[in-house]
Design an enzyme around this catalytic site. Structure first.
Site, PDB file in Angstrom:
ATOM      1  N   SER A  10      60.389  16.276  69.123  1.00  0.00           N
ATOM      2  CA  SER A  10      61.604  15.522  69.429  1.00  0.00           C
ATOM      3  C   SER A  10      62.296  15.124  68.144  1.00  0.00           C
ATOM      4  CB  SER A  10      61.248  14.259  70.219  1.00  0.00           C
ATOM      5  OG  SER A  10      62.409  13.512  70.473  1.00  0.00           O
ATOM      6  N   HIS A  11      63.631  15.055  68.208  1.00  0.00           N
ATOM      7  CA  HIS A  11      64.408  14.528  67.087  1.00  0.00           C
ATOM      8  C   HIS A  11      64.931  13.143  67.438  1.00  0.00           C
ATOM      9  CE1 HIS A  11      64.202  18.731  65.871  1.00  0.00           C
ATOM     10  NE2 HIS A  11      64.523  18.329  64.649  1.00  0.00           N
ATOM     11  N   ASN A  12      64.468  12.609  68.565  1.00  0.00           N
ATOM     12  CA  ASN A  12      64.895  11.274  68.991  1.00  0.00           C
ATOM     13  C   ASN A  12      63.957  10.246  68.330  1.00  0.00           C
ATOM     14  OD1 ASN A  12      64.927   8.847  70.502  1.00  0.00           O
ATOM     15  ND2 ASN A  12      65.754   9.902  72.288  1.00  0.00           N
ATOM     16  N   ASP A  71      59.933  14.995  77.797  1.00  0.00           N
ATOM     17  CA  ASP A  71      61.244  15.077  78.434  1.00  0.00           C
ATOM     18  C   ASP A  71      61.323  13.913  79.404  1.00  0.00           C
ATOM     19  OD1 ASP A  71      63.687  16.678  78.305  1.00  0.00           O
ATOM     20  OD2 ASP A  71      63.449  16.731  80.475  1.00  0.00           O
ATOM     21  N   LYS A 181      56.946  -3.306  76.154  1.00  0.00           N
ATOM     22  CA  LYS A 181      57.550  -2.137  76.816  1.00  0.00           C
ATOM     23  C   LYS A 181      56.492  -1.050  77.035  1.00  0.00           C
ATOM     24  CE  LYS A 181      60.828   1.652  76.406  1.00  0.00           C
ATOM     25  NZ  LYS A 181      61.783   2.431  75.617  1.00  0.00           N
TER      26      LYS A 181
HETATM   27  P1  IMP Z   1      65.512  14.085  76.452  1.00  0.00           P
HETATM   28  O1  IMP Z   1      64.129  13.840  77.002  1.00  0.00           O
HETATM   29  O2  IMP Z   1      65.501  14.438  75.013  1.00  0.00           O
HETATM   30  O3  IMP Z   1      66.288  14.997  77.324  1.00  0.00           O
HETATM   31  O4  IMP Z   1      66.276  12.678  76.460  1.00  0.00           O
HETATM   32  C1  IMP Z   1      65.915  11.641  77.290  1.00  0.00           C
HETATM   33  C2  IMP Z   1      67.049  10.634  77.413  1.00  0.00           C
HETATM   34  O5  IMP Z   1      66.684   9.750  78.473  1.00  0.00           O
HETATM   35  C3  IMP Z   1      67.221   9.762  76.177  1.00  0.00           C
HETATM   36  O6  IMP Z   1      68.171  10.282  75.315  1.00  0.00           O
HETATM   37  C4  IMP Z   1      67.655   8.439  76.810  1.00  0.00           C
HETATM   38  O7  IMP Z   1      69.002   8.503  77.155  1.00  0.00           O
HETATM   39  C5  IMP Z   1      66.909   8.410  78.114  1.00  0.00           C
HETATM   40  N1  IMP Z   1      65.601   7.744  77.946  1.00  0.00           N
HETATM   41  C6  IMP Z   1      64.370   8.326  78.066  1.00  0.00           C
HETATM   42  N2  IMP Z   1      63.396   7.419  77.842  1.00  0.00           N
HETATM   43  C7  IMP Z   1      64.014   6.260  77.576  1.00  0.00           C
HETATM   44  C8  IMP Z   1      63.524   4.963  77.255  1.00  0.00           C
HETATM   45  O8  IMP Z   1      62.317   4.693  77.109  1.00  0.00           O
HETATM   46  N3  IMP Z   1      64.472   4.028  77.080  1.00  0.00           N
HETATM   47  C9  IMP Z   1      65.797   4.266  77.205  1.00  0.00           C
HETATM   48  N4  IMP Z   1      66.310   5.452  77.467  1.00  0.00           N
HETATM   49  C10 IMP Z   1      65.422   6.460  77.659  1.00  0.00           C
END
Ligand code: IMP
Length: 201
Positions: A10-12, A71, A181
């Site tokens: 992930s890049h998040n 995801d 959390k």
């Molecule tokens: P992906 O899994 O990279 O497609 O992105 C998941 C998206 O869901 C994130 O960019 C957030 O918008 C949302 N999301 C997933 N988990 C959380 C969390 O724990 N808190 C807030 N938003 C979340």
């Protein structure tokens, strides 16, 4: 299965730091896709499981290391489960402050017909091992809650300032500490299952 080093696909930054924090007690070296200069994998599947598997398999292939992909997304009842698997793309230019305003506006419209503010977060983790084309295992976690009428708090990431978990005391995820959390979140629960399977004994 012994895993000493694990890539988080992930890049998040929000996701990576939550996963890193939760894996600290298990002595596994955690590196993120960004730290290894690995690319962002395009999410072309239509399910959490499909996208998690896609990301884990691709980055495990590129890194030659076991890879864990997350995801996840927010499913809002009155919006028919949206944004769901498309949560990351829901915010204009990935600006989550704008994304939350958009969600509040959409929900206000939907609430004219259906007053529910119920929602849940889903997290699907996929583990892939180098040299494989399928995930070795999938772990899921959920948390039920309500969409607040306004944003509150500055911790966490994404939609956290709008999500009030049913098991809490009325605060949003963004008003809770990381530990609070993680104990009840979708990601905390999915990761708990992963840890039990991989690091138990
Ligand atoms: P992906 O899994 O990279 O497609 O992105 C998941 C998206 O869901 C994130 O960019 C957030 O918008 C949302 N999301 C997933 N988990 C959380 C969390 O724990 N808190 C807030 N938003 C979340």
């Amino acid at each position: 299965m012994e895993i000493k080093k694990l890539v988080i696909a992930s890049h998040n930054q929000g996701k990576v730091s939550e996963i890193r924090e939760m894996l600290k007690p298990y002595g596994v070296e955690v590196v993120s896709a960004g730290e290894l200069n690995l690319p962002d994998v395009e999410e072309t599947e239509t399910t959490f499981e499909g996208n998690a598997t896609l990301k884990a398999v691709e980055l495990s292939k590129l890194s030659g290391l076991p890879c864990l992909a997350d995801d996840s997304g927010l499913c809002v009842d009155a919006l028919g489960g949206r944004p769901g698997v498309y949560s990351a793309r829901y915010a204009p230019n990935r600006d989550f402050d704008k994304g939350m305003d958009k969600l509040l506006a959409e929900l206000a419209d939907a609430n004219l017909k259906n007053p529910s503010r119920k929602a849940h977060f889903v997290c699907c983790l996929a583990l892939a091992l180098p040299g494989t084309t399928e995930s070795a295992a999938l772990f899921k976690g959920f948390v039920d809650g309500q969409i607040a009428t306004e944003k509150a708090g500055s911790n966490g990431f994404g939609f956290d300032p709008l999500f009030v978990p049913d098991e809490g005391d009325g605060r949003t995820f963004a008003q809770m500490s990381h530990e609070e959390k993680d104990k009840i979140s979708h990601r905390g629960r999915a990761l708990g299952r992963f840890v039990k399977e991989i690091f138990a004994n």
